[in-house]
Design a protein around this motif. Structure first.
Motif: not given
Length: 148
Positions: A129-131, A143-148
């Motif tokens: 994330w940029q910020e 927790t491994g549930g997201c790939r931004a």
């Protein structure tokens, strides 16, 4: 990984009777760069009370942009051990570099990458994330549930 570590001089130690899962992330903000003396700082989010700290500590606290943070440092060598922040209630932010077993640490997320040093190349498969992300998005990434 067993949760145990110490400050640079060894006056302050910590351990946990359990083996909590560590959610390690790298913060590239300018404050973390200045505090760590490097390009980023490694942190591990843990539930409040996840470990017992022993030894002489001093507390440093500040308020910035409506958030209040308390940092706990070794009173002898001033190594930052962990902090609390109103941005993450009931969590402790452990300085992952103080862990005894740190060679296998791999950040599962990177925040404040708009301040990332240009010589540092981040893996493509790790959320960035940029910020600061929203607490919900960040929790999912840790927790491994997201790939931004």
């Amino acid at each position: 990984m067993k949760l145990a570590g110490e400050c640079r001089c060894g006056a302050v130690t910590y351990h946990s009777p359990t083996t909590p899962q560590l959610a390690v992330y790298a913060c590239h903000c300018q404050h973390c760069q200045a505090w760590s003396g490097g390009g980023f700082a490694l942190h591990a989010l843990l539930p409040e009370g996840a470990f017992t700290l022993t030894g002489p500590t001093v507390e440093y606290h500040y308020e910035q942009q409506g958030q209040h943070a308390r940092h706990y440092l070794c009173a002898t060598c001033h190594t930052r051990m962990y902090n609390t922040t109103s941005a993450a209630p009931r969590l402790w932010v452990l300085r992952a570099g103080t862990l005894h077993e740190r060679s296998s640490l791999r950040p599962v997320a990177h925040i404040w990458v708009k301040h990332k040093q240009p010589w540092l190349v981040l893996p493509d498969d790790v959320p960035t994330w940029q910020e600061s992300p929203t607490p919900e998005t960040f929790a999912a990434a840790l927790t491994g549930g997201c790939r931004a």
